[in-house]
Motif scaffolding. Structure first.
Motif, PDB file in Angstrom:
ATOM      1  N   UNK A  31      17.217 -21.590  74.199  1.00 37.40           N
ATOM      2  CA  UNK A  31      18.418 -22.155  73.686  1.00 37.40           C
ATOM      3  C   UNK A  31      19.337 -21.214  73.507  1.00 37.40           C
ATOM      4  N   UNK A  32      20.837 -21.644  73.076  1.00 38.23           N
ATOM      5  CA  UNK A  32      21.920 -20.642  72.884  1.00 38.23           C
ATOM      6  C   UNK A  32      22.294 -20.882  71.537  1.00 38.23           C
ATOM      7  N   UNK A  33      22.361 -19.888  70.789  1.00 39.34           N
ATOM      8  CA  UNK A  33      22.798 -19.852  69.261  1.00 39.34           C
ATOM      9  C   UNK A  33      24.392 -19.508  69.121  1.00 39.34           C
ATOM     10  N   UNK A  34      25.305 -20.170  68.515  1.00 40.63           N
ATOM     11  CA  UNK A  34      26.445 -19.903  68.438  1.00 40.63           C
ATOM     12  C   UNK A  34      26.713 -19.443  67.124  1.00 40.63           C
ATOM     13  N   UNK A  35      27.174 -18.257  66.806  1.00 41.96           N
ATOM     14  CA  UNK A  35      27.428 -17.877  65.483  1.00 41.96           C
ATOM     15  C   UNK A  35      28.663 -17.602  65.021  1.00 41.96           C
TER      16      UNK A  35
END
Length: 320
Positions: free
Chosen positions: A34-38
Protein backbone atom coordinates in the motif's frame (compact mmCIF):
# COMPACT_ATOMS: atom_id res chain seq x y z
CA UNK A 1 4.40 -8.92 10.88
CA UNK A 2 7.54 -8.80 8.73
CA UNK A 3 9.48 -5.53 8.61
CA UNK A 4 7.17 -3.75 11.08
CA UNK A 5 10.05 -2.37 13.14
CA UNK A 6 11.81 -1.13 10.01
CA UNK A 7 8.66 0.48 8.65
CA UNK A 8 7.95 2.26 11.94
CA UNK A 9 11.52 3.53 12.06
CA UNK A 10 11.19 4.90 8.54
CA UNK A 11 7.93 6.60 9.38
CA UNK A 12 9.32 8.27 12.50
CA UNK A 13 12.35 9.51 10.56
CA UNK A 14 10.36 11.21 7.81
CA UNK A 15 10.54 15.00 7.50
CA UNK A 16 7.42 17.03 8.28
CA UNK A 17 6.54 17.43 4.60
CA UNK A 18 6.80 13.76 3.73
CA UNK A 19 6.50 12.13 0.37
CA UNK A 20 4.16 9.15 0.04
CA UNK A 21 5.52 6.09 1.83
CA UNK A 22 5.33 2.56 0.45
CA UNK A 23 4.17 0.13 3.14
CA UNK A 24 3.69 -3.61 3.29
CA UNK A 25 2.24 -6.21 5.61
CA UNK A 26 3.09 -9.87 5.61
CA UNK A 27 0.09 -12.18 5.60
CA UNK A 28 0.35 -15.98 5.85
CA UNK A 29 -0.26 -16.36 2.11
CA UNK A 30 1.76 -13.43 0.71
CA UNK A 31 2.81 -9.80 1.11
CA UNK A 32 0.31 -6.97 0.67
CA UNK A 33 1.35 -3.50 -0.47
CA UNK A 34 0.00 0.00 0.00
CA UNK A 35 0.89 3.70 -0.03
CA UNK A 36 0.59 6.03 2.95
CA UNK A 37 -0.07 9.72 2.35
CA UNK A 38 1.11 11.70 5.38
CA UNK A 39 0.17 15.26 6.31
CA UNK A 40 2.60 17.94 7.33
CA UNK A 41 3.03 17.56 11.07
CA UNK A 42 1.17 15.16 13.38
CA UNK A 43 -1.84 13.44 11.89
CA UNK A 44 -5.22 14.65 13.13
CA UNK A 45 -6.59 11.18 12.30
CA UNK A 46 -5.73 8.09 10.26
CA UNK A 47 -7.85 6.41 7.59
CA UNK A 48 -7.64 3.20 5.58
CA UNK A 49 -9.22 3.28 2.10
CA UNK A 50 -10.84 -0.04 1.10
CA UNK A 51 -11.15 -0.37 -2.70
CA UNK A 52 -14.19 -1.30 -4.70
CA UNK A 53 -14.90 -4.51 -6.59
CA UNK A 54 -12.80 -6.45 -9.04
CA UNK A 55 -9.15 -5.76 -9.85
CA UNK A 56 -9.28 -2.15 -8.60
CA UNK A 57 -5.89 -1.10 -7.25
CA UNK A 58 -4.74 1.37 -4.59
CA UNK A 59 -5.07 4.29 -7.04
CA UNK A 60 -8.64 3.45 -8.07
CA UNK A 61 -7.63 1.98 -11.44
CA UNK A 62 -7.74 -1.44 -13.07
CA UNK A 63 -6.59 -3.27 -16.18
CA UNK A 64 -10.23 -3.54 -17.26
CA UNK A 65 -10.17 0.07 -18.46
CA UNK A 66 -10.75 1.95 -15.22
CA UNK A 67 -8.41 4.95 -15.00
CA UNK A 68 -9.69 7.39 -12.39
CA UNK A 69 -6.90 7.79 -9.81
CA UNK A 70 -9.81 8.40 -7.42
CA UNK A 71 -8.20 6.77 -4.36
CA UNK A 72 -4.87 8.52 -4.89
CA UNK A 73 -6.67 11.85 -5.14
CA UNK A 74 -8.76 11.03 -2.08
CA UNK A 75 -5.72 10.12 0.02
CA UNK A 76 -3.80 13.18 -1.11
CA UNK A 77 -6.77 15.43 -0.40
CA UNK A 78 -7.16 14.03 3.10
CA UNK A 79 -3.43 14.35 3.80
CA UNK A 80 -3.66 18.03 2.87
CA UNK A 81 -6.28 18.35 5.60
CA UNK A 82 -4.12 16.69 8.24
CA UNK A 83 -5.42 13.12 7.81
CA UNK A 84 -2.98 10.24 7.29
CA UNK A 85 -4.54 8.12 4.55
CA UNK A 86 -3.44 4.63 3.53
CA UNK A 87 -4.55 3.26 0.14
CA UNK A 88 -3.95 -0.41 -0.53
CA UNK A 89 -3.81 -3.11 -3.17
CA UNK A 90 -6.07 -6.03 -2.33
CA UNK A 91 -4.57 -9.52 -2.37
CA UNK A 92 -3.53 -10.46 -5.89
CA UNK A 93 -4.14 -6.92 -7.20
CA UNK A 94 -1.50 -4.37 -8.18
CA UNK A 95 1.72 -5.05 -6.28
CA UNK A 96 0.09 -7.29 -3.68
CA UNK A 97 0.77 -11.00 -3.89
CA UNK A 98 -1.72 -13.82 -3.53
CA UNK A 99 -4.68 -15.20 -5.44
CA UNK A 100 -7.24 -12.45 -6.17
CA UNK A 101 -9.98 -15.08 -6.38
CA UNK A 102 -9.19 -16.82 -3.08
CA UNK A 103 -11.13 -14.26 -1.08
CA UNK A 104 -14.01 -14.04 1.36
CA UNK A 105 -15.42 -11.48 3.74
CA UNK A 106 -13.43 -13.12 6.54
CA UNK A 107 -10.21 -13.03 4.49
CA UNK A 108 -10.61 -9.35 3.66
CA UNK A 109 -11.46 -8.65 7.31
CA UNK A 110 -8.20 -10.24 8.40
CA UNK A 111 -6.26 -8.22 5.81
CA UNK A 112 -7.97 -5.06 7.07
CA UNK A 113 -7.00 -5.89 10.65
CA UNK A 114 -3.35 -6.20 9.63
CA UNK A 115 -3.40 -2.83 7.85
CA UNK A 116 -5.20 -1.16 10.77
CA UNK A 117 -2.58 -2.39 13.24
CA UNK A 118 0.24 -1.13 11.02
CA UNK A 119 -1.38 2.25 10.36
CA UNK A 120 -2.27 2.85 13.98
CA UNK A 121 1.21 1.97 15.18
CA UNK A 122 2.88 4.05 12.49
CA UNK A 123 0.84 7.22 13.04
CA UNK A 124 0.31 7.04 16.80
CA UNK A 125 -3.42 7.62 16.42
CA UNK A 126 -5.68 5.85 18.93
CA UNK A 127 -7.86 4.32 16.21
CA UNK A 128 -8.28 4.13 12.44
CA UNK A 129 -11.21 5.19 10.26
CA UNK A 130 -12.35 2.82 7.51
CA UNK A 131 -13.27 4.49 4.21
CA UNK A 132 -15.00 1.99 1.93
CA UNK A 133 -15.91 2.73 -1.67
CA UNK A 134 -18.70 0.77 -3.39
CA UNK A 135 -18.06 -2.91 -2.54
CA UNK A 136 -15.41 -1.57 -0.17
CA UNK A 137 -18.25 -0.04 1.86
CA UNK A 138 -19.54 -3.58 2.49
CA UNK A 139 -16.04 -4.62 3.57
CA UNK A 140 -15.77 -1.60 5.86
CA UNK A 141 -19.06 -2.37 7.59
CA UNK A 142 -18.07 -6.03 7.87
CA UNK A 143 -14.84 -4.99 9.62
CA UNK A 144 -16.51 -2.54 12.01
CA UNK A 145 -16.16 -4.90 14.98
CA UNK A 146 -12.37 -5.10 14.67
CA UNK A 147 -10.33 -3.52 17.48
CA UNK A 148 -9.24 0.10 17.14
CA UNK A 149 -11.77 1.24 14.54
CA UNK A 150 -12.88 4.87 14.94
CA UNK A 151 -15.84 4.71 12.59
CA UNK A 152 -16.94 4.28 8.98
CA UNK A 153 -17.10 6.45 5.88
CA UNK A 154 -19.18 4.74 3.19
CA UNK A 155 -18.69 6.20 -0.30
CA UNK A 156 -21.29 5.06 -2.86
CA UNK A 157 -22.14 2.14 -0.60
CA UNK A 158 -25.00 -0.22 -1.51
CA UNK A 159 -27.96 -0.16 0.84
CA UNK A 160 -29.55 -3.43 -0.33
CA UNK A 161 -28.13 -6.90 -0.92
CA UNK A 162 -25.88 -6.79 -3.95
CA UNK A 163 -28.08 -9.07 -6.05
CA UNK A 164 -30.91 -6.51 -5.99
CA UNK A 165 -28.56 -3.74 -7.06
CA UNK A 166 -27.08 -5.89 -9.85
CA UNK A 167 -30.58 -6.65 -11.08
CA UNK A 168 -31.40 -2.93 -11.28
CA UNK A 169 -28.18 -2.29 -13.21
CA UNK A 170 -29.08 -4.97 -15.75
CA UNK A 171 -32.66 -3.71 -16.08
CA UNK A 172 -31.33 -0.22 -16.86
CA UNK A 173 -29.51 -1.50 -19.98
CA UNK A 174 -31.90 -2.24 -22.87
CA UNK A 175 -29.48 -4.75 -24.43
CA UNK A 176 -29.33 -6.80 -21.23
CA UNK A 177 -32.91 -6.44 -20.03
CA UNK A 178 -34.17 -9.55 -21.90
CA UNK A 179 -31.75 -11.66 -19.87
CA UNK A 180 -33.25 -10.70 -16.51
CA UNK A 181 -35.22 -13.96 -16.09
CA UNK A 182 -32.09 -16.03 -16.75
CA UNK A 183 -30.12 -13.81 -14.37
CA UNK A 184 -32.77 -14.23 -11.67
CA UNK A 185 -32.62 -18.01 -12.10
CA UNK A 186 -28.83 -18.09 -11.87
CA UNK A 187 -28.86 -15.82 -8.82
CA UNK A 188 -31.47 -17.93 -7.04
CA UNK A 189 -29.45 -21.08 -7.77
CA UNK A 190 -26.30 -19.44 -6.46
CA UNK A 191 -27.96 -18.45 -3.20
CA UNK A 192 -29.63 -21.82 -2.70
CA UNK A 193 -26.93 -24.24 -3.84
CA UNK A 194 -23.71 -22.31 -4.47
CA UNK A 195 -23.80 -23.15 -8.18
CA UNK A 196 -25.36 -21.33 -11.13
CA UNK A 197 -26.62 -22.33 -14.56
CA UNK A 198 -25.39 -19.65 -16.97
CA UNK A 199 -25.99 -21.18 -20.42
CA UNK A 200 -28.82 -18.73 -21.12
CA UNK A 201 -26.73 -15.68 -20.24
CA UNK A 202 -24.43 -13.69 -22.54
CA UNK A 203 -20.71 -14.05 -21.80
CA UNK A 204 -20.46 -10.81 -19.83
CA UNK A 205 -23.22 -11.78 -17.40
CA UNK A 206 -22.17 -15.42 -17.25
CA UNK A 207 -18.70 -14.32 -16.14
CA UNK A 208 -20.20 -12.81 -12.99
CA UNK A 209 -21.02 -16.35 -11.83
CA UNK A 210 -17.63 -17.80 -12.80
CA UNK A 211 -16.42 -20.73 -10.68
CA UNK A 212 -13.35 -18.86 -9.41
CA UNK A 213 -15.36 -16.11 -7.69
CA UNK A 214 -18.68 -17.87 -7.13
CA UNK A 215 -18.25 -18.50 -3.40
CA UNK A 216 -17.36 -14.88 -2.69
CA UNK A 217 -20.23 -13.63 -4.85
CA UNK A 218 -22.60 -15.84 -2.87
CA UNK A 219 -21.38 -14.17 0.32
CA UNK A 220 -21.92 -10.71 -1.14
CA UNK A 221 -25.41 -11.31 -2.48
CA UNK A 222 -26.56 -12.79 0.82
CA UNK A 223 -25.16 -9.91 2.87
CA UNK A 224 -27.56 -7.12 3.83
CA UNK A 225 -25.60 -3.83 4.11
CA UNK A 226 -28.35 -2.25 6.19
CA UNK A 227 -28.20 -5.10 8.70
CA UNK A 228 -24.41 -4.77 8.79
CA UNK A 229 -24.73 -1.11 9.65
CA UNK A 230 -27.40 -1.71 12.29
CA UNK A 231 -24.98 -4.06 14.06
CA UNK A 232 -22.47 -1.32 14.88
CA UNK A 233 -22.75 1.84 16.95
CA UNK A 234 -19.60 3.41 15.51
CA UNK A 235 -19.91 6.88 13.93
CA UNK A 236 -20.96 6.62 10.28
CA UNK A 237 -20.82 9.03 7.35
CA UNK A 238 -22.47 7.91 4.11
CA UNK A 239 -21.94 9.85 0.88
CA UNK A 240 -23.63 9.24 -2.46
CA UNK A 241 -23.68 11.16 -5.73
CA UNK A 242 -26.74 11.91 -7.81
CA UNK A 243 -24.82 11.26 -11.05
CA UNK A 244 -23.81 7.74 -9.97
CA UNK A 245 -24.90 5.20 -12.59
CA UNK A 246 -23.93 2.19 -10.46
CA UNK A 247 -25.05 2.97 -6.92
CA UNK A 248 -27.68 5.73 -6.97
CA UNK A 249 -28.34 7.89 -3.91
CA UNK A 250 -31.55 5.96 -3.26
CA UNK A 251 -29.27 3.23 -1.85
CA UNK A 252 -28.72 5.48 1.16
CA UNK A 253 -32.32 5.07 2.33
CA UNK A 254 -32.01 1.54 3.81
CA UNK A 255 -28.72 2.54 5.45
CA UNK A 256 -30.30 5.63 6.98
CA UNK A 257 -33.20 3.56 8.26
CA UNK A 258 -30.75 1.14 9.88
CA UNK A 259 -28.72 3.97 11.40
CA UNK A 260 -30.85 7.13 11.60
CA UNK A 261 -28.08 8.81 13.60
CA UNK A 262 -25.59 8.45 10.75
CA UNK A 263 -24.55 11.52 8.79
CA UNK A 264 -25.90 11.40 5.24
CA UNK A 265 -24.63 13.53 2.34
CA UNK A 266 -25.71 13.55 -1.31
CA UNK A 267 -23.37 15.46 -3.62
CA UNK A 268 -24.90 16.98 -6.73
CA UNK A 269 -23.21 15.79 -9.91
CA UNK A 270 -20.90 13.27 -8.21
CA UNK A 271 -20.37 10.06 -10.16
CA UNK A 272 -19.40 6.61 -8.95
CA UNK A 273 -15.77 7.63 -9.44
CA UNK A 274 -16.23 10.40 -6.83
CA UNK A 275 -15.83 13.07 -9.50
CA UNK A 276 -18.14 15.76 -10.81
CA UNK A 277 -20.22 15.33 -13.94
CA UNK A 278 -23.78 16.65 -14.25
CA UNK A 279 -26.93 15.62 -12.40
CA UNK A 280 -29.71 14.17 -14.53
CA UNK A 281 -32.01 17.16 -14.07
CA UNK A 282 -29.35 19.47 -15.52
CA UNK A 283 -28.30 17.30 -18.47
CA UNK A 284 -29.42 18.15 -22.00
CA UNK A 285 -30.43 14.52 -22.50
CA UNK A 286 -30.19 11.11 -20.90
CA UNK A 287 -27.39 10.27 -23.32
CA UNK A 288 -25.45 13.38 -22.28
CA UNK A 289 -25.91 12.49 -18.62
CA UNK A 290 -24.64 8.93 -19.13
CA UNK A 291 -21.70 10.01 -21.27
CA UNK A 292 -20.62 12.66 -18.77
CA UNK A 293 -20.70 10.14 -15.94
CA UNK A 294 -18.82 7.48 -17.90
CA UNK A 295 -16.10 9.99 -18.84
CA UNK A 296 -15.04 10.17 -15.19
CA UNK A 297 -14.07 6.48 -15.27
CA UNK A 298 -11.30 7.07 -17.80
CA UNK A 299 -9.74 10.45 -17.01
CA UNK A 300 -7.32 10.49 -14.06
CA UNK A 301 -6.73 14.22 -14.60
CA UNK A 302 -10.26 15.07 -13.49
CA UNK A 303 -10.29 16.23 -9.85
CA UNK A 304 -12.49 14.76 -7.15
CA UNK A 305 -15.89 16.32 -6.65
CA UNK A 306 -15.20 19.60 -4.86
CA UNK A 307 -17.58 18.72 -2.05
CA UNK A 308 -16.06 15.35 -1.15
CA UNK A 309 -12.98 16.25 0.90
CA UNK A 310 -14.83 19.07 2.74
CA UNK A 311 -17.45 16.50 3.75
CA UNK A 312 -15.06 13.74 4.79
CA UNK A 313 -12.10 15.49 6.44
CA UNK A 314 -14.00 17.33 9.23
CA UNK A 315 -15.88 14.14 10.06
CA UNK A 316 -12.62 12.22 10.50
CA UNK A 317 -10.90 14.97 12.45
CA UNK A 318 -13.75 15.78 14.85
CA UNK A 319 -13.12 14.86 18.51
CA UNK A 320 -14.68 11.51 19.45
Amino acid sequence: MRCLALILALLSALPAAADPVALEVQRPFATLHGTLERPEGPARAAALILPGSGPTDRNGNSHLGLASDAYRLLAEGLAAQGIAALRIDKRGIGASEGDPNAVSLAAYREDTAAWVALLRAGTGTPCVWLIGHSEGAILAADAAALPDICGLVLLAGPGRPLGALMRDQIAAQPALRPYLPAFDTALAQLIETGTAETAALPPGLAAIFGPATRAYLRELVTTDPAAQLAATDLPVLMIHGDADLQVPPSEAAPLATARPDAMRVTLSGMTHMLKRAIPLDEAASLEAYVNASLATYADPALPLHDGLIPAVAPFLAAPP
